[in-house]
Enzyme design. Structure first.
Site, short mmCIF file in Angstrom:
data_model
loop_
_atom_site.label_atom_id
_atom_site.label_comp_id
_atom_site.label_asym_id
_atom_site.label_seq_id
_atom_site.Cartn_x
_atom_site.Cartn_y
_atom_site.Cartn_z
N SER A 135 5.01 84.86 53.04
CA SER A 135 6.12 85.05 52.04
C SER A 135 7.12 83.99 52.11
O SER A 135 7.44 83.63 53.23
CB SER A 135 6.46 86.61 52.28
OG SER A 135 7.61 86.75 51.29
N LYS B 191 1.51 92.75 53.56
CA LYS B 191 1.95 91.66 52.38
C LYS B 191 2.11 92.42 51.17
O LYS B 191 2.88 92.33 50.43
CB LYS B 191 1.22 90.29 52.55
CG LYS B 191 1.81 89.41 51.56
CD LYS B 191 3.24 88.85 51.57
CE LYS B 191 3.68 88.02 50.41
NZ LYS B 191 3.44 87.89 49.31
N HIS C 114 4.84 94.63 51.12
CA HIS C 114 6.08 93.88 50.88
C HIS C 114 6.20 93.43 49.46
O HIS C 114 7.34 93.57 48.90
CB HIS C 114 5.67 92.55 51.74
CG HIS C 114 6.85 91.38 51.40
ND1 HIS C 114 6.71 90.60 50.11
CD2 HIS C 114 7.80 90.70 52.02
CE1 HIS C 114 7.66 89.74 50.14
NE2 HIS C 114 8.55 89.90 51.33
N ASN C 115 5.22 93.03 48.56
CA ASN C 115 5.52 92.87 47.44
C ASN C 115 5.70 94.06 46.49
O ASN C 115 6.82 93.82 45.63
CB ASN C 115 4.19 92.25 46.97
CG ASN C 115 4.04 90.79 47.38
OD1 ASN C 115 4.65 90.33 48.11
ND2 ASN C 115 3.33 89.81 46.66
N GLU D 176 9.28 94.28 47.16
CA GLU D 176 10.00 93.28 46.26
C GLU D 176 10.16 93.60 44.73
O GLU D 176 11.21 93.67 44.05
CB GLU D 176 9.03 92.03 46.15
CG GLU D 176 9.42 91.01 45.63
CD GLU D 176 8.25 89.84 45.88
OE1 GLU D 176 8.11 89.24 46.78
OE2 GLU D 176 7.60 89.14 44.68
#
Ligand code: 6PG
Length: 468
Positions: A128, A182, A185-186, A189
């Protein structure tokens, strides 16, 4: 023949920048891209450095020090399969392939098993931080075989972002764990971006503020403990003027969001695991509704709501909005961590949440000052069920939920859409409810489908003949 420390397949900007980052940390790097244009562009950037491009995949593999370490930086999906397929005949036992794209975690599990059966080690790594991060220090979330990770750890630690000298990198867990984390995480986000957009909308539509005025507000907010990368780039975006028209660029951008799938995967997986992540879901729905621009334009001529101008105390509204954004953003992290908690059990990842919070403190898109405190909360209590109830955060949830509530009320009163703000508040209110109204729902299910229900006063399953 030079033996390079690491090879990179895929020399788009991410691949090129990671290569330059590695070289700057003293790790010689060879690269290859099927696209000769990209190969040449990379060769020009590598000139004079301990980096080179190969003219074939076989040539790339042959130029690497054994066991070979090969980072694949190609678009997620079939391009990853096709690179692995083409690489395989050139690989030897114990070589290590690292997929640094935004791959779907179950694809990573599959690819890992396939390569392991050929004696090749595989790491699925979330990366990232975008292009700048790749060059100057990304956050790295590697998962897969731990002993393979140990072979690449010095390189990854060296290129990763640092916070107080600690690298934003660490072993995540087996199989697709790195790509899973990840993905979440997105999802977070997506949620934070949506919440910032809703705050912007309340200021712009409700208060009639200009981009410059809003920029000042966001700058102030970003100087508090809310400090984050996404707030920082928002201030920069609001300050940017279009050279052609002299207007703020943001006001010229069509309100139709794109997406590549990682946020959607987060929601889909949360439904599969039965974990509530309403703010992340709302963010996804916000993007979906934004995309049907033509429908919205038509509906705006038919469907009416209240006037959208705010007539109350503007300063008080802005203060409440700051705290509402702070709390709603926090709930997005709480939802993401509660999803990872369930996934860790379901998939046997053995995730360490303090480690994940540590990694996310720098380099990545959701980096924010508050992550340090989250790391502390998980370090103190590894089995923490939900960040909202941690002693580090419960007082904030209790102090600020009135302000979030008042902002939701303003948005609802004005008819300014606030999917994320309302979802965050609904999450807090549901989660802190000892009793929810699903007793009635159970009765309804039993009424039409004899699905049975449990009782509060005695154990067992019960059914009522409702129509008697
Ligand atoms: C990152 C970003 C990166 C990418 C997103 C964009 O962590 O660096 O998340 O991976 O920008 O995938 O996703 P959407 O196109 O779906 O918004």
């Amino acid at each position: 023949m030079t033996q390079y420390k690491i090879g990179i397949v895929g020399l788009g900007v991410m691949g090129q920048n990671l290569a330059l980052n590695m070289v700057s940390k003293g790790f010689s790097t060879a690269g290859f891209d099927l696209d000769t244009g990209k190969n040449q562009a990379a060769a020009a950037k590598f000139a004079g450095k301990e980096a080179a491009t190969a003219d074939s995949l076989a040539g790339l593999v042959a130029s690497l020090e054994p066991p070979r370490r090969i980072l694949v930086m190609v678009p997620a999906g079939s391009p990853v399969d096709s690179v692995i397929h083409d690489l395989k005949p050139h690989l030897q036992k114990d070589d290590i392939v690292i997929d640094g794209g935004n791959s779907f975690f179950q694809d990573t599990d599959r690819r890992g098993k396939d390569l392991e059966s050929a004696g090749v080690r595989f790491i699925g790594m979330g990366v990232s931080g975008g292009e700048e991060g790749a060059l100057h220090g990304p956050a790295l979330m590697p998962g897969g075989q731990e002993e393979a990770y140990r072979h690449v750890e010095p390189i990854l630690d060296a290129i990763a972002a640092k916070v107080n000298g600690e690298p934003c990198c660490g072993y995540i867990g087996k199989g697709g764990a790195g790509h899973y984390v990840k993905m979440v995480h997105n999802g977070i986000e997506y949620a934070i971006m949506q919440l910032i957009c809703e705050a912007y909308d309340l200021m712009k539509t409700g208060l009639g503020m200009t981009a410059g005025e809003m920029q000042k507000v966001f700058v102030q907010w970003n100087q508090t403990d809310m400090n984050s990368y996404l707030l920082e780039i928002t201030t920069a975006v609001l300050g940017k003027t279009d050279p052609e028209t002299g207007k703020p660029i943001v006001e010229l951008i069509l309100d139709r969001a794109g997406q590549k799938g990682t946020g959607k995967w987060t929601s889909q997986n949360a439904l599969d695991l039965g974990v509530a992540i309403p703010t992340i879901n709302a963010a996804l729905e916000g993007r979906i509704l934004s995309a049907v621009k033509n429908e919205r334009v038509a509906a705006s001529k038919i469907l009416k709501g209240p006037g959208r101008d705010f007539h109350g105390d503007r300063e008080a509204l802005l203060e409440n909005l700051r705290d509402a954004l702070k709390l709603a953003t926090f709930t997005a992290y709480a939802q993401g961590f509660s999803l990872m908690r369930e996934a860790s059990k379901e998939y046997g990842y053995g995730l360490h949440f303090d480690e994940i919070a540590k990694i996310w403190r720098g380099g990545c898109i959701i980096r924010a000052r508050i992550l340090d405190k989250m790391r502390g909360a998980f370090a103190r209590q590894a089995d923490l069920v939900n960040l909202m109830t941690a002693q580090e955060f419960a007082p904030m949830v209790n102090d600020l939920n009135g302000r979030l509530r008042s902002i939701a009320a303003v948005a609802l009163g004005l008819g300014v859409p606030a999917l994320g703000i309302c979802a965050s508040l609904g999450y807090i209110d549901s989660y802190r409810s000892e009793r929810m109204p699903q007793n009635l729902l159970q009765a309804q299910r039993d009424y039409f489908g004899a699905h049975t229900y449990e009782r509060v006063d005695k154990p067992g399953k019960f059914h009522t003949e409702w129509m008697d």
